[in-house]
Design a protein around this motif. Structure first.
Motif, short mmCIF file in Angstrom:
data_model
loop_
_atom_site.label_atom_id
_atom_site.label_comp_id
_atom_site.label_asym_id
_atom_site.label_seq_id
_atom_site.Cartn_x
_atom_site.Cartn_y
_atom_site.Cartn_z
N LEU A 17 5.39 0.78 -37.81
CA LEU A 17 6.10 0.42 -36.38
C LEU A 17 5.43 0.05 -35.86
N MET A 18 4.06 -0.44 -35.72
CA MET A 18 2.98 -0.90 -33.96
C MET A 18 4.53 -1.76 -33.91
N PRO A 19 4.28 -2.69 -34.56
CA PRO A 19 5.06 -3.90 -33.78
C PRO A 19 6.47 -4.18 -32.85
N ASN A 20 7.15 -3.23 -33.15
CA ASN A 20 8.06 -2.55 -33.28
C ASN A 20 8.56 -2.03 -31.86
N VAL A 21 7.13 -1.26 -31.46
CA VAL A 21 6.92 -0.69 -30.63
C VAL A 21 5.51 -0.92 -29.37
N PHE A 22 4.76 -1.74 -29.89
CA PHE A 22 4.23 -2.37 -29.70
C PHE A 22 4.50 -4.07 -28.86
N SER A 23 5.51 -4.25 -29.16
CA SER A 23 5.82 -5.76 -29.15
C SER A 23 5.64 -6.26 -27.35
N GLN A 24 6.35 -5.51 -26.75
CA GLN A 24 6.66 -5.52 -25.56
C GLN A 24 6.48 -4.24 -24.45
N VAL A 25 5.64 -4.89 -23.71
CA VAL A 25 5.01 -4.66 -22.56
C VAL A 25 6.11 -4.44 -21.30
N GLY A 26 5.72 -3.46 -20.67
CA GLY A 26 6.53 -3.07 -19.27
C GLY A 26 5.45 -2.16 -18.32
N ILE A 27 5.95 -2.70 -17.06
CA ILE A 27 5.54 -1.92 -16.48
C ILE A 27 6.48 -1.90 -14.90
N ASN A 28 6.00 -0.52 -14.93
CA ASN A 28 7.51 -0.05 -13.84
C ASN A 28 8.65 -0.69 -14.18
N THR A 29 9.22 -0.73 -15.16
CA THR A 29 10.10 -0.43 -16.56
C THR A 29 9.61 -0.01 -17.63
N THR A 30 11.22 0.60 -18.70
CA THR A 30 11.34 0.76 -18.87
C THR A 30 11.77 0.48 -20.78
N SER A 31 12.36 -1.35 -19.91
CA SER A 31 12.97 -2.22 -21.17
C SER A 31 12.49 -3.17 -20.50
N PRO A 32 10.83 -3.14 -21.27
CA PRO A 32 10.62 -5.05 -20.89
C PRO A 32 11.57 -6.09 -21.37
N ARG A 33 12.02 -6.93 -21.55
CA ARG A 33 12.79 -7.92 -21.78
C ARG A 33 11.80 -9.00 -22.28
N THR A 34 10.49 -9.04 -21.96
CA THR A 34 9.96 -10.18 -22.84
C THR A 34 8.09 -9.27 -23.03
N ALA A 35 7.18 -10.30 -23.79
CA ALA A 35 6.41 -9.40 -24.42
C ALA A 35 5.19 -8.68 -22.79
N LEU A 36 5.95 -9.56 -22.10
CA LEU A 36 5.42 -8.57 -20.93
C LEU A 36 6.07 -8.60 -19.60
N GLU A 37 6.63 -7.47 -18.79
CA GLU A 37 7.14 -7.63 -17.66
C GLU A 37 6.91 -6.48 -16.79
N VAL A 38 6.58 -7.51 -15.58
CA VAL A 38 6.83 -6.31 -14.24
C VAL A 38 7.62 -6.76 -13.48
N ALA A 39 7.60 -5.12 -12.91
CA ALA A 39 9.08 -4.92 -11.71
C ALA A 39 8.15 -4.39 -10.95
N GLY A 40 8.55 -5.24 -10.00
CA GLY A 40 7.39 -5.22 -8.27
C GLY A 40 6.59 -6.66 -7.91
N SER A 41 5.27 -6.18 -7.15
CA SER A 41 5.13 -7.46 -6.28
C SER A 41 3.67 -7.29 -7.93
N THR A 42 3.22 -8.12 -7.65
CA THR A 42 1.67 -8.61 -8.66
C THR A 42 0.59 -9.30 -7.70
#
Length: 207
Positions: A17-42
């Motif tokens: 199950l790990m590849p499905n759970v950790f394949s996408q990471v989101g910061i300030n979002t619970t539904s990342p659309r890519t490998a890493l998505e940051v919602a907000g200024s960086t």
């Protein structure tokens, strides 16, 4: 023994199950659309290394990353008609001027924030030349100038007028507008020609 089998089975399920759970990471979002998505200024204090950028397709919308005055990285979506952009193309259709003469059209675009250039201009009426002074041809003249802090446009066929004065003419003038914040401004270069017809820059502004 039964407990050991259950533990091994549970570990195997977690690994699966790990590849499905950790394949996408989101910061300030619970539904990342890519490998890493940051919602907000960086804000990044070190450099970013980009190894590969995919080519844009005709159907893709290009987006730029810019750094603002507070050292924050923000996106610049040029496909957004109401947002900021590196440059703008604006067409002005000026109807029914005095014959073919537009002496002063105020675009009301700030000359402090933007640079405006006329790219093309054409007039849709047949003209007649003023031959009183031996003139039998005329070249259209269109230009932008600054007046009272905004960009203005002038357009004319010198020494020419509408063949039929009662006809309503139309100028179509295309302009290219640059934001001073998002483009490099070199300023003014003075070129002394010393009464000659040819000249050369001391050094190129871009090497």
């Amino acid at each position: 023994m039964t407990y050991l089998k259950q533990l091994v089975c549970l570990g195997t399920c977690c690994i699966c199950l790990m590849p499905n759970v950790f394949s996408q990471v989101g910061i300030n979002t619970t539904s990342p659309r890519t490998a890493l998505e940051v919602a907000g200024s960086t804000k990044i204090s070190d450099s970013i290394v980009i190894t590969k950028i995919k080519s844009l397709k005709d159907s893709d919308n290009s987006t730029f990353l810019i750094q603002d005055e507070n050292d924050f990285i923000k996106t610049l979506d040029v496909s957004n008609p109401t947002g900021a952009a590196l440059g703008y193309i604006q067409e002005y259709v000026i109807v029914n001027p005095q014959l073919d003469w537009v002496l002063d059209f105020d675009t009301r675009i700030s000359a402090t924030d933007y640079v405006l250039n006329t790219v093309s201009a054409h007039y849709n009426r047949e003209l007649i030349m003023n031959t009183a002074n031996g003139i039998n041809s005329s070249i259209p003249y269109a230009s932008a100038f600054i007046k009272n802090g905004t960009w203005h446009i002038i357009a004319d066929y010198p020494s020419a007028n509408n063949r039929t004065p009662s006809e309503i003419g139309t100028w179509t003038i295309t302009t290219l507008i640059y934001s001073r914040d998002l483009s490099k401004q070199f300023g003014t270069v003075n070129i002394p020609m010393a009464n000659a017809t040819t000249g050369s820059a001391t050094s190129p502004i871009i090497n």
